[in-house]
Structure formats: structure tokens, C-alpha cells
Design an enzyme around this catalytic site. Sequence first.
Site, PDB file in Angstrom:
ATOM      1  N   ARG A  28      39.775  20.000  96.088  1.00 27.68           N
ATOM      2  CA  ARG A  28      41.132  20.336  96.677  1.00 27.68           C
ATOM      3  C   ARG A  28      41.426  19.297  97.562  1.00 27.68           C
ATOM      4  O   ARG A  28      42.058  19.518  98.771  1.00 27.68           O
ATOM      5  CB  ARG A  28      41.000  21.700  97.632  1.00 27.68           C
ATOM      6  CG  ARG A  28      40.886  23.032  96.899  1.00 27.68           C
ATOM      7  CD  ARG A  28      42.285  23.715  96.541  1.00 27.68           C
ATOM      8  NE  ARG A  28      41.729  25.045  95.934  1.00 27.68           N
ATOM      9  CZ  ARG A  28      41.621  26.184  96.548  1.00 27.68           C
ATOM     10  NH1 ARG A  28      42.035  26.278  97.909  1.00 27.68           N
ATOM     11  NH2 ARG A  28      41.497  27.298  95.829  1.00 27.68           N
ATOM     12  N   ARG A  32      46.711  21.699 102.007  1.00 32.62           N
ATOM     13  CA  ARG A  32      47.180  21.800 103.266  1.00 32.62           C
ATOM     14  C   ARG A  32      46.654  21.166 104.695  1.00 32.62           C
ATOM     15  O   ARG A  32      47.379  21.055 105.767  1.00 32.62           O
ATOM     16  CB  ARG A  32      47.016  23.301 103.694  1.00 32.62           C
ATOM     17  CG  ARG A  32      48.017  23.918 102.822  1.00 32.62           C
ATOM     18  CD  ARG A  32      47.406  25.542 102.858  1.00 32.62           C
ATOM     19  NE  ARG A  32      46.297  25.745 102.225  1.00 32.62           N
ATOM     20  CZ  ARG A  32      45.908  26.982 102.043  1.00 32.62           C
ATOM     21  NH1 ARG A  32      46.328  28.139 102.242  1.00 32.62           N
ATOM     22  NH2 ARG A  32      44.513  27.091 101.484  1.00 32.62           N
ATOM     23  N   ARG A  41      55.470  21.834 101.195  1.00 32.56           N
ATOM     24  CA  ARG A  41      55.446  23.110 100.853  1.00 32.56           C
ATOM     25  C   ARG A  41      56.426  24.112 101.843  1.00 32.56           C
ATOM     26  O   ARG A  41      56.626  25.143 101.555  1.00 32.56           O
ATOM     27  CB  ARG A  41      54.157  23.605 101.622  1.00 32.56           C
ATOM     28  CG  ARG A  41      53.004  23.645 100.199  1.00 32.56           C
ATOM     29  CD  ARG A  41      53.228  24.934  99.391  1.00 32.56           C
ATOM     30  NE  ARG A  41      52.398  26.162  99.859  1.00 32.56           N
ATOM     31  CZ  ARG A  41      52.893  27.097 100.223  1.00 32.56           C
ATOM     32  NH1 ARG A  41      54.300  27.257 100.158  1.00 32.56           N
ATOM     33  NH2 ARG A  41      52.345  28.101 100.332  1.00 32.56           N
ATOM     34  N   ASP A  77      46.362  24.974  89.331  1.00 34.01           N
ATOM     35  CA  ASP A  77      45.518  25.721  89.543  1.00 34.01           C
ATOM     36  C   ASP A  77      44.802  26.382  88.517  1.00 34.01           C
ATOM     37  O   ASP A  77      45.365  26.575  87.293  1.00 34.01           O
ATOM     38  CB  ASP A  77      46.413  27.048  90.565  1.00 34.01           C
ATOM     39  CG  ASP A  77      45.541  27.839  91.309  1.00 34.01           C
ATOM     40  OD1 ASP A  77      44.952  27.343  92.578  1.00 34.01           O
ATOM     41  OD2 ASP A  77      44.918  29.007  90.830  1.00 34.01           O
ATOM     42  N   TYR A 154      39.434  37.785  88.511  1.00 30.81           N
ATOM     43  CA  TYR A 154      40.645  37.680  89.017  1.00 30.81           C
ATOM     44  C   TYR A 154      41.572  38.750  88.368  1.00 30.81           C
ATOM     45  O   TYR A 154      42.096  39.568  89.121  1.00 30.81           O
ATOM     46  CB  TYR A 154      41.366  36.448  88.796  1.00 30.81           C
ATOM     47  CG  TYR A 154      41.083  35.545  90.371  1.00 30.81           C
ATOM     48  CD1 TYR A 154      41.445  36.045  91.283  1.00 30.81           C
ATOM     49  CD2 TYR A 154      40.397  34.400  90.108  1.00 30.81           C
ATOM     50  CE1 TYR A 154      40.939  35.168  92.558  1.00 30.81           C
ATOM     51  CE2 TYR A 154      40.040  33.755  91.032  1.00 30.81           C
ATOM     52  CZ  TYR A 154      40.614  34.013  92.158  1.00 30.81           C
ATOM     53  OH  TYR A 154      40.158  33.272  93.386  1.00 30.81           O
TER      54      TYR A 154
HETATM   55  O1  CP3 Z   1      41.371  20.145  93.644  1.00 34.67           O
HETATM   56  C1  CP3 Z   1      42.478  19.792  93.766  1.00 34.67           C
HETATM   57  O2  CP3 Z   1      42.884  19.124  94.709  1.00 34.67           O
HETATM   58  C2  CP3 Z   1      43.451  20.286  92.709  1.00 34.67           C
HETATM   59  C3  CP3 Z   1      44.071  21.415  92.908  1.00 34.67           C
HETATM   60  C4  CP3 Z   1      43.455  22.594  92.783  1.00 34.67           C
HETATM   61  C5  CP3 Z   1      43.884  24.105  93.445  1.00 34.67           C
HETATM   62  N1  CP3 Z   1      43.233  25.109  93.206  1.00 34.67           N
HETATM   63  C6  CP3 Z   1      45.181  23.778  94.311  1.00 34.67           C
HETATM   64  C7  CP3 Z   1      45.321  24.960  95.204  1.00 34.67           C
HETATM   65  C8  CP3 Z   1      42.330  23.353  92.166  1.00 34.67           C
HETATM   66  C9  CP3 Z   1      41.300  22.409  91.368  1.00 34.67           C
HETATM   67  C10 CP3 Z   1      42.253  24.750  92.461  1.00 34.67           C
HETATM   68  C11 CP3 Z   1      41.335  25.481  91.901  1.00 34.67           C
HETATM   69  C12 CP3 Z   1      41.069  26.982  91.956  1.00 34.67           C
HETATM   70  N2  CP3 Z   1      42.078  27.863  92.357  1.00 34.67           N
HETATM   71  C13 CP3 Z   1      40.116  27.838  92.303  1.00 34.67           C
HETATM   72  C14 CP3 Z   1      38.524  27.191  92.027  1.00 34.67           C
HETATM   73  C15 CP3 Z   1      38.046  26.369  93.117  1.00 34.67           C
HETATM   74  C16 CP3 Z   1      37.611  27.105  94.334  1.00 34.67           C
HETATM   75  O3  CP3 Z   1      38.244  26.963  95.405  1.00 34.67           O
HETATM   76  O4  CP3 Z   1      36.722  28.024  94.231  1.00 34.67           O
HETATM   77  C17 CP3 Z   1      40.315  28.903  92.667  1.00 34.67           C
HETATM   78  C18 CP3 Z   1      39.253  30.186  92.957  1.00 34.67           C
HETATM   79  C19 CP3 Z   1      41.652  29.072  92.596  1.00 34.67           C
HETATM   80  C20 CP3 Z   1      42.656  30.228  92.916  1.00 34.67           C
HETATM   81  C21 CP3 Z   1      43.344  30.027  94.306  1.00 34.67           C
HETATM   82  N3  CP3 Z   1      44.193  29.151  94.311  1.00 34.67           N
HETATM   83  C22 CP3 Z   1      42.857  30.771  95.589  1.00 34.67           C
HETATM   84  C23 CP3 Z   1      41.837  31.678  95.565  1.00 34.67           C
HETATM   85  C24 CP3 Z   1      44.028  30.322  96.226  1.00 34.67           C
HETATM   86  C25 CP3 Z   1      44.319  30.869  97.572  1.00 34.67           C
HETATM   87  C26 CP3 Z   1      43.281  30.390  98.631  1.00 34.67           C
HETATM   88  C27 CP3 Z   1      43.782  29.165  99.432  1.00 34.67           C
HETATM   89  O5  CP3 Z   1      43.183  28.249  99.783  1.00 34.67           O
HETATM   90  O6  CP3 Z   1      44.928  29.303  99.718  1.00 34.67           O
HETATM   91  C28 CP3 Z   1      44.670  29.305  95.627  1.00 34.67           C
HETATM   92  C29 CP3 Z   1      45.883  28.519  96.243  1.00 34.67           C
HETATM   93  C30 CP3 Z   1      45.904  27.234  96.195  1.00 34.67           C
HETATM   94  N4  CP3 Z   1      45.218  26.314  95.070  1.00 34.67           N
HETATM   95  C31 CP3 Z   1      46.251  26.004  97.234  1.00 34.67           C
HETATM   96  C32 CP3 Z   1      46.254  24.722  96.588  1.00 34.67           C
HETATM   97  C33 CP3 Z   1      46.437  23.494  97.175  1.00 34.67           C
HETATM   98  C34 CP3 Z   1      46.789  26.459  98.375  1.00 34.67           C
HETATM   99  C35 CP3 Z   1      48.214  26.935  98.202  1.00 34.67           C
HETATM  100  C36 CP3 Z   1      49.075  26.726  99.453  1.00 34.67           C
HETATM  101  O7  CP3 Z   1      49.268  27.679  99.923  1.00 34.67           O
HETATM  102  O8  CP3 Z   1      49.703  25.776  99.626  1.00 34.67           O
END
Ligand code: CP3
Length: 352
Positions: A28, A32, A41, A77, A154
Amino acid sequence: MKKAEEEYSFLKACQRQPTDYTPIWLMRQAGRYLREYRALRKKYSFLEMCKNPELAAEVTLQPINRFKLDAAIIFSDILIPLGPMGVKFEFAKGEGPVFHHPLRDRKEVEKLRMIEPEEDVSFLMKSIQIVRAELENQIPLIGFCGAPFTLASYIIEGGHSKNYILTKGMMYQNRSTWDVLMEKMSEVLIRYLNAQIKAGVQAVQVFDSWVGCLSPQDYKEFVLPYSKKVINGIRKKVPLIHFATSSSTLLGLMKQAGGDVIGVDWRVDIGEAWARLGYDVAIQGNLDPVVLLGPVNLIKKEVKEILHRIGGRRGHIFNLGHGILPNTPVDHVAVLIDMVHEFSSKVRPERR
Ligand code: CP3
């Protein structure tokens, strides 16, 4: 500066070749905690950003422009392939993903579509191409997908879950439906990863973020064959990182499922985990993301601790044990990267 692919420290470490220092990237790393991400965003939703190739490319490069990271990861994602499979979801404010019609029975599972990534998620292929061109071969680009179990959980639970009662319910009470779902999911993920590789990613990570809720026996019986199928389904050989959290008791089985690198979280001693896995596989991890909140002295102590546990052995990629937290100070990230590079470069070269 342009580099030949074999010169990238990240790719070398994935293949357990010697490197001058320990490469580092952060799960990630675009997100944010970066002011420039939050600014975008304000104008676009998260999914809009994922689906717009120019925006996704811009966000991918935001941390690369700030820090001396050794790899970029494409901004997307793990849930993205679910849309074209026919599963509807949204990111509700402050709640994470929400699925309004969770999948519960055989009929719904049978209706799931196979995807054609080049058509159905063409935006992702396009963002990969833009990023590769912009990176000008300075560092490699990582693609990724969720593992079959984590994605199945999910769509069955309808979002994040505490006890995975419905997912396990399908496994235990409705085995044939579970198998159809996992079979379909695996096939979709094979196509999805191969398309990303074809578009230009130079390594891939499979996120099985929530599989740590399973016993080793259940992992072996209900998950391993499908994760293995996905990993074996990759046509062009690029390094693959197989990551999970709370996976201490599953490490040996995850290795059996496959991967050139096993990603571990902070709940394990990385030195012990590697010894148990065996040194014929590389390892990634495992700083607790909370440590990155500081103070800097704590970060320094923990970085030294991890590098000490690794002991200069070839095949370590430094990372957090899970995604970076939104309230992480940006200057701590810069400090972390410098420390990892500096401390690891001082390890006696014959041990590297
Ligand atoms: O690593 C990176 O920079 C690449 C981008 C990336 C995102 N999600 C961006 C993201 C990657 C590799 C993921 C993987 C992902 N997404 C996983 C596996 C990794 C982990 O954290 O276990 C999972 C379970 C998800 C599903 C997901 N996406 C969730 C549960 C959430 C909400 C929780 C949160 O942190 O807000 C997201 C949203 C998400 N994916 C954001 C980002 C930058 C935040 C979105 C925002 O509000 O701007």
C-alpha cells in the site's frame, strides 16, 4: 538511469541472488498517508482512480517520486476482477468494501462469469503500460491479485469478516459449491495475472490476506490446491511473492502451494520463519506497520532487529508485515528506506 532487468536488486533478491543492499518496497505504498494521494481522492472515488489508467499510473508513481523504493506496485485493488465476474460491490466511506448481494448458493456461483482481462479490465493493462514507460526501467513494476480464498471470503461474507462463519460454512456444508467457486476463481486469477504479465509487470504478488483464519488441515484440503493451481498457471516466468497474514502455522503449506518468495507479517520472528520454510525460497517482511508511526529510534531498533535475524542471507526483501497505515508520517517512510539500505549494505559482503 536505465538498468538491465537482471540488475534490479528487488528481482535479484526474489531469485536469492546476492545484492549490494536489501531491497525494500511497502505494501500500500501509494495511499492515504500521502498528501498528493488525498488531494486526488477529494476529486475522485477510489474505484474511479483504479479504473482511470492515467490516474492509476499517477498514483502508482507518487511514492516513487518521493522515496528511493526498489519496486513500484501498480495501483489497483484485489477486488477489481470481481466486477466483471458479475459481483457488485462498493467502497462505503470508512467501512471498506461492501457487497450488497453476497453469494450463498450453487446457482449464484454457477452464474459467475469467466473474465477476459484484456477487454474486461483493459484499464489495468493500460495503467501498467503507462507506468512501465514512465519508470524508464529505473525500478521494476509489481502486479498483483488476491488469492482464491481471500476473494471467495469477500463475496461470501459480503465484506470483511471476523469469524468467517459463512465462508467456512460453505467449505464444510457445501463442498461441491465451494469447489466450483474456487475452481472458477482460480481460472479467473490465472487469466488476470497472465494478462498483467503480458502488459509488462516484472513480478507478481498473490495476497491471501485473510487465510490465517484457517487451520492447517483446512488450508491443505480447501485452499492449497487452488492457490497452487493459480501459481502454476503463470505462463511467463516472473518472480511470485505469496503473502498472507497470521500465517505462522501455514508457512510450510504456503510454500507447497508455491511462490519464489513467501511474505510474512510481524507476528512471526522472520529468522525463525525462514529457517522453518527452508532457504530454497526467498522471504519478504516483516516490520509491524504500527512501528512506522515512530518514534524514529524505535524504527531504527526494529530495522536492525529484522536485518540481524536475516543475518545477511541472500533472498530477503524488506517490507512491512501488512499495508502501511494512513496516519504514517511521510518522513518516517523516507528514514526507514534509508536505514534499510544503509544498514544492510554494511553487512559483510561474503555473507550477502
Ligand atoms: O500496495 C499498493 O500500493 C497497491 C495498491 C493496493 C490497494 N489495495 C490499494 C487500496 C493493493 C495491493 C491492495 C490490495 C488489497 N485490497 C488487499 C490485500 C492487502 C491487504 O491489505 O490485506 C485487500 C484485502 C484489499 C481490499 C481492500 N481495499 C480493503 C479491505 C480496503 C478498505 C480498507 C482501507 O484501507 O481503506 C481497500 C481500499 C484500498 N485499496 C485503498 C487503497 C489505497 C484505500 C482507498 C481509499 O479510501 O482511498
